[in-house]
Design an enzyme around this catalytic site. Structure first.
Site, PDB file in Angstrom:
ATOM      1  N   LYS A  55      26.703  58.048  62.394  1.00 19.58           N
ATOM      2  CA  LYS A  55      26.870  59.404  61.859  1.00 19.58           C
ATOM      3  C   LYS A  55      26.711  59.299  60.350  1.00 19.58           C
ATOM      4  O   LYS A  55      27.601  58.843  59.639  1.00 19.58           O
ATOM      5  CB  LYS A  55      28.236  59.995  62.216  1.00 19.58           C
ATOM      6  CG  LYS A  55      28.358  61.468  61.841  1.00 19.58           C
ATOM      7  CD  LYS A  55      29.683  62.043  62.231  1.00 19.58           C
ATOM      8  CE  LYS A  55      29.671  63.558  62.054  1.00 19.58           C
ATOM      9  NZ  LYS A  55      29.253  63.986  60.699  1.00 19.58           N
ATOM     10  N   ASP A  75      26.461  60.161  56.493  1.00 19.09           N
ATOM     11  CA  ASP A  75      27.235  61.031  55.608  1.00 19.09           C
ATOM     12  C   ASP A  75      26.271  61.735  54.659  1.00 19.09           C
ATOM     13  O   ASP A  75      26.175  61.416  53.476  1.00 19.09           O
ATOM     14  CB  ASP A  75      28.252  60.193  54.836  1.00 19.09           C
ATOM     15  CG  ASP A  75      29.307  61.057  54.165  1.00 19.09           C
ATOM     16  OD1 ASP A  75      29.327  62.270  54.420  1.00 19.09           O
ATOM     17  OD2 ASP A  75      30.114  60.510  53.391  1.00 19.09           O
ATOM     18  N   GLU A 101      30.930  57.000  58.032  1.00 16.01           N
ATOM     19  CA  GLU A 101      31.617  58.183  58.560  1.00 16.01           C
ATOM     20  C   GLU A 101      31.980  58.066  60.033  1.00 16.01           C
ATOM     21  O   GLU A 101      33.047  58.514  60.452  1.00 16.01           O
ATOM     22  CB  GLU A 101      30.762  59.424  58.335  1.00 16.01           C
ATOM     23  CG  GLU A 101      31.501  60.713  58.675  1.00 16.01           C
ATOM     24  CD  GLU A 101      30.709  61.945  58.311  1.00 16.01           C
ATOM     25  OE1 GLU A 101      31.272  63.046  58.443  1.00 16.01           O
ATOM     26  OE2 GLU A 101      29.542  61.830  57.915  1.00 16.01           O
TER      27      GLU A 101
END
Length: 288
Positions: free
Chosen positions: A19, A21, A155
């Site tokens: 994921k 950022d 993240e």
């Protein structure tokens, strides 16, 4: 498509990605012309001149991905947010467009095809002429990726079902830290204090204040012209929070990190991360 917060799913039907950022963007190339669009439809092409070569991927293609700005090998959302409001013709540190999906190719929509087919199509594209483009890697061991992203201070992880069409419920995000997108309802100029709200039905719930002195000039530009006479929140903030504050229409979104929620619905120890120019006010919701 946005991922749904949840716990990390497991099984052979899932694949996993970092994921990132950064900022979610659609790269729409039609007739050889590039438009970079936020999820709310805002055109930010001028903010990222280093992505102009995306037109060489195909004369007609729609890519989904995330723009990231790396610092010491780790994405920095704060540095990226600053780029949106101060675009430069020749950026010293170029962004990278981490592409993870393709939704249209040569005029043919393919978002209804399963993820594994779309990914195979994406990997067949010739991206060699775009040094600022990278395919977001996929992994089969979600737990190992979860642990690796934790060690790097990243993240989190997104899990995706191999057989899912684009836009379905087959994306799950799992993060290492709490973040919340909020709307600015008040600002204390010169002190950098923002009073934040999150929509609650038709009202705006007050969720706390945060120090945003690092973004004073950006906030001054964005809030200009939207001042109002009274607080936009359903309940007026405490007097100590509201002292010296100017009130604004809740149209500017910012992101904060926090340590959870109090019983009164306030953010615990919020820390300012940056302005979310890619988020429209109607998209903001409480995230847990």
């Amino acid at each position: 498509m946005l991922a749904t917060p949840g716990t990390l799913p497991t099984g052979p039907e899932w694949v996993y990605e970092v994921k990132w950022d950064g900022m979610r963007l659609l790269a729409d190339v039609a007739d050889g012309v590039l438009h970079l669009l936020t999820r709310g439809g805002r055109d930010v092409t001028a903010s990222f001149p280093e992505l102009a070569a995306l037109t060489t991927v195909a004369p007609d293609v729609l890519l989904d991905g995330e723009v990231v700005l790396l610092q010491d090998g780790v994405p920095s959302f704060a540095a990226l947010a600053d780029r949106l409001h101060r675009p430069v013709p020749r950026p010293r540190t170029p962004v990278t467009f981490m592409v993870f999906d393709v939704l249209r190719l040569y005029g043919v929509p393919i978002e209804e095809r399963p993820l594994h087919e779309r990914r195979a199509t994406l990997e067949r594209l010739d991206t060699s002429g775009v040094p600022t483009l990278a395919l977001s890697p996929t992994y089969t061991d979600g737990r190992a990726l979860w642990e690796a992203t934790a060690r790097r201070g990243m993240e989190g992880v997104v899990a995706k079902r191999r057989d899912a069409p684009y836009g379905g419920p087959g994306w799950v995000k799992v993060t290492h830290r709490h973040t919340q997108t909020c709307l600015v309802g008040g600002w204390r100029p010169g002190r950098g204090v923002l009073l934040l709200g999150v929509p609650d039905g038709d009202a705006l719930a007050y969720v706390g204040r945060v120090d945003a002195r690092t973004a004073e000039q950006t906030l001054s530009d964005l809030l200009s012209g939207s001042e109002r006479a009274s607080a936009p929140f359903a309940e007026r903030p405490p007097r100590a929070d509201a002292a010296g504050v100017h009130w604004y229409e809740p149209v500017v979104a910012v992101e904060v990190a926090h340590l959870g929620w109090t019983a009164e619905g306030r953010l615990r120890e919020p820390a300012f991360r940056g302005v979310r120019a890619d988020v429209e006010p109607e998209e903001v919701r409480r995230e847990g």
